[in-house]
Every structure is written in C-alpha cells, then in structure tokens.
Design a protein around this motif. Structure first.
Motif, PDB file in Angstrom:
ATOM      1  N   LEU A   1       0.805  -1.228   0.005  1.00 60.26           N
ATOM      2  CA  LEU A   1      -0.039  -0.187   0.117  1.00 60.26           C
ATOM      3  C   LEU A   1       0.883   1.307  -0.004  1.00 60.26           C
ATOM      4  CD1 LEU A   1      -2.598   1.309   0.157  1.00 60.26           C
ATOM      5  CD2 LEU A   1      -2.558   1.127   2.732  1.00 60.26           C
TER       6      LEU A   1
ATOM      7  N   LEU B   1       2.368   1.792  -3.527  1.00 59.94           N
ATOM      8  CA  LEU B   1       1.367   2.518  -4.419  1.00 59.94           C
ATOM      9  C   LEU B   1       0.939   4.002  -4.142  1.00 59.94           C
ATOM     10  CD1 LEU B   1      -0.472   1.833  -6.814  1.00 59.94           C
ATOM     11  CD2 LEU B   1      -2.046   1.075  -5.409  1.00 59.94           C
TER      12      LEU B   1
ATOM     13  N   GLU C   1       1.377   6.923  -6.709  1.00 62.14           N
ATOM     14  CA  GLU C   1       0.171   7.845  -6.889  1.00 62.14           C
ATOM     15  C   GLU C   1       0.251   9.289  -6.900  1.00 62.14           C
ATOM     16  OE1 GLU C   1      -3.558   8.080  -8.936  1.00 62.14           O
ATOM     17  OE2 GLU C   1      -2.190   6.286  -8.897  1.00 62.14           O
TER      18      GLU C   1
ATOM     19  N   LYS D   1      -8.457  -4.425  -1.734  1.00 61.98           N
ATOM     20  CA  LYS D   1      -7.468  -4.444  -2.525  1.00 61.98           C
ATOM     21  C   LYS D   1      -6.697  -2.693  -2.274  1.00 61.98           C
ATOM     22  CE  LYS D   1      -8.273  -7.828  -5.082  1.00 61.98           C
ATOM     23  NZ  LYS D   1      -7.382  -8.984  -5.457  1.00 61.98           N
TER      24      LYS D   1
ATOM     25  N   GLU E   1      -5.476  -1.014  -4.269  1.00 65.65           N
ATOM     26  CA  GLU E   1      -5.920  -0.075  -5.142  1.00 65.65           C
ATOM     27  C   GLU E   1      -7.336   0.605  -4.758  1.00 65.65           C
ATOM     28  OE1 GLU E   1      -3.261  -2.804  -7.516  1.00 65.65           O
ATOM     29  OE2 GLU E   1      -5.112  -3.197  -5.847  1.00 65.65           O
ATOM     30  N   ASP E   2      -7.875  -0.193  -3.701  1.00 69.32           N
ATOM     31  CA  ASP E   2      -9.450   0.412  -3.176  1.00 69.32           C
ATOM     32  C   ASP E   2      -9.045   1.374  -2.098  1.00 69.32           C
ATOM     33  OD1 ASP E   2     -10.774  -1.516  -4.741  1.00 69.32           O
ATOM     34  OD2 ASP E   2     -10.449  -2.903  -2.945  1.00 69.32           O
TER      35      ASP E   2
ATOM     36  N   VAL F   1      -5.984   3.531  -1.872  1.00 74.64           N
ATOM     37  CA  VAL F   1      -5.208   4.745  -2.298  1.00 74.64           C
ATOM     38  C   VAL F   1      -6.090   6.060  -2.689  1.00 74.64           C
ATOM     39  CG1 VAL F   1      -3.675   5.685  -3.954  1.00 74.64           C
ATOM     40  CG2 VAL F   1      -3.114   3.278  -2.992  1.00 74.64           C
TER      41      VAL F   1
END
Length: 251
Positions: free
Chosen positions: A20, A23, A27, A219, A221-222, A224
């Motif tokens: 995490l 990422l 980002e 995830k 990605e959920d 961030v």
C-alpha cells in the motif's frame, strides 16, 4: 479555504516502499508531488529503491530514508531530513503496522511491547511530529485496521495496538485544526498483500474473502483513492476513522 491539490507538494509516506505504501508513493507522484519514501528493514531496501525510481521516472523528486519509527528520535529526524532535502512537508501518511495473530493466553510480554511500539507508539509520535512540521493546511493520515469494528479473537495485540489511533486522530485534529491541518485515519479490511497472508491459514483466508458484503479482500487500489481524496478534495473531513472494507465490518 484549506483545500489543496498535490501539485508541487511534498508527501512523506512512512512505510512507503511497497504494498500500500509503495502504491501511495507512486500515485501522489502522478498527482505532481515530490515524495519522501520511508522504509524500515534492510529487506525492504530493493523495493524502496524501485519505488524511488518510479517516482523519479514520473518527473518528481524523491528521497529514501531508512529508520525504525518506534524510536522517537528517528521520527523527529525523519521529518527534519525531509524538510532539509525537499524544503517542506505538506502531507504525512503513516502506513506502518505489524500483525500478530495469536491466542490472548499465549502472548508474551516481549510480543506485547513490540506490537504496542510498532502500532501505537510510532503512530502517536508520527502524528505529533507531523503536527509540528507540516505546512499550514497540511494533511495527516494514519492507517489503522477494520478489526477496530470486529468482534473476534486472536488479534488482541494488533487491533488493540491500532485502537488508540482513533483517539490520537480526534485529539490531534482538535489541536492542529487552527492551522488548517486535517487529521484522519483510514482502516482497511483484510488486504490482499503479503502483510495479510503471512498470518492466516487457507481456511481463514477463505473466511475473510467471504465476509465482505461486496465480496473478496480489500485491494490496495481500493484504499489509495481514499488517501488522495483526504489529501485534496476531502480536506473538510477531519478527526475521523474511515472503515474502508467492502462491508467486512462496521461500528
């Protein structure tokens, strides 16, 4: 108005090398920020270097800082080095955490002390130093766990160690608000990362996957986009712990 975007800002990510944290580092660079990538252990150095390069490849500045944030002097030094090298810190995100799944009756004093230091003490002094070091209208975001809303055994030192973050967040948001600094925590559900699988049996993994209303594990990605939202358009949210878990649990 305290709203900021992330262009030409400096974001410090504790535990920012992989999973995490890695990422998040990438980002925020895409959003135009320079990044301080903190990591702890030598085993994470390669991932930290890869994240550093990814940020630089996006045209942003980045620095690596290795330290153990359970020591308060290292937390102070982290923010000082960030400001010395990049000039300022606008957003501080702390993803540091450690999981131990073990029966209450079998937990040792050493394990308790370690878990408390990693999950609670480091979070407290990270928020404290961020409050001193951030620019006005900055953002402080701490990662907690959705186990704060669960009724379960075996995670006493993990959920227990993370639980104080809720009050640290509330208290700090009251005290730092006069400078426009928002303070929040995000509490993901079980995440699909090596951080999760190392503690769980196949049967437990299957249960966690089935327990969320939306299906499956959280995830990275959920999570961030929630972090970047709190650092930008979500500036009016402060003092909150947001359970983000696909309906795994609630409070």
């Amino acid at each position: 108005m305290a709203k900021i975007d992330l262009r030409n800002k400096v974001v410090l990510v504790a535990g920012g090398a992989k999973n995490l944290g890695g990422l998040i580092s990438r980002e925020v660079a895409k959003h135009g920020s320079d990044v301080v990538v903190h990591y702890n252990s030598d085993s994470t150095k390669q991932a930290a270097e890869e994240t550093l390069k990814a940020v630089q490849d996006l045209g942003r500045k980045a620095i690596l800082i290795q330290s153990d944030l359970t020591k308060v002097e290292n937390v102070t030094a982290l923010f000082k080095e960030a400001k010395d090298k990049l000039g300022r810190v606008d957003v501080a995100v702390n993803t540091v955490g450690m999981v131990l799944k073990k029966p209450f009756s079998e937990t040792t004093e050493e394990e308790f002390d370690t878990m408390s230091a990693v999950n609670s003490k480091s979070a407290y002094f990270f928020i404290q130093e961020a409050g001193k070091s951030l620019e006005d209208n900055g953002k402080i975001i701490t990662l907690a766990t959705s186990l704060l809303g669960a009724y379960t055994g075996f995670y006493s030192t993990y959920a227990g160690g993370k639980a104080p973050i809720e009050h640290y967040t509330r208290a700090a948001s009251k005290e730092f608000g006069e400078r426009g600094i928002s303070v929040n925590s995000v509490a993901p559900g079980p995440m699909d990362t090596p951080f999760f699988y190392g503690q769980e049996s196949p049967e437990a993994v299957a249960y966690h996957k089935s327990a969320s209303a939306l299906g499956g594990l959280t995830k990275i990605e959920d999570i961030v986009p929630i972090i970047t939202f709190l650092a930008t358009e979500g500036w009016w949210i402060t003092g909150q712990t947001i359970l983000a878990n696909g309906g795994y649990t609630t409070k």
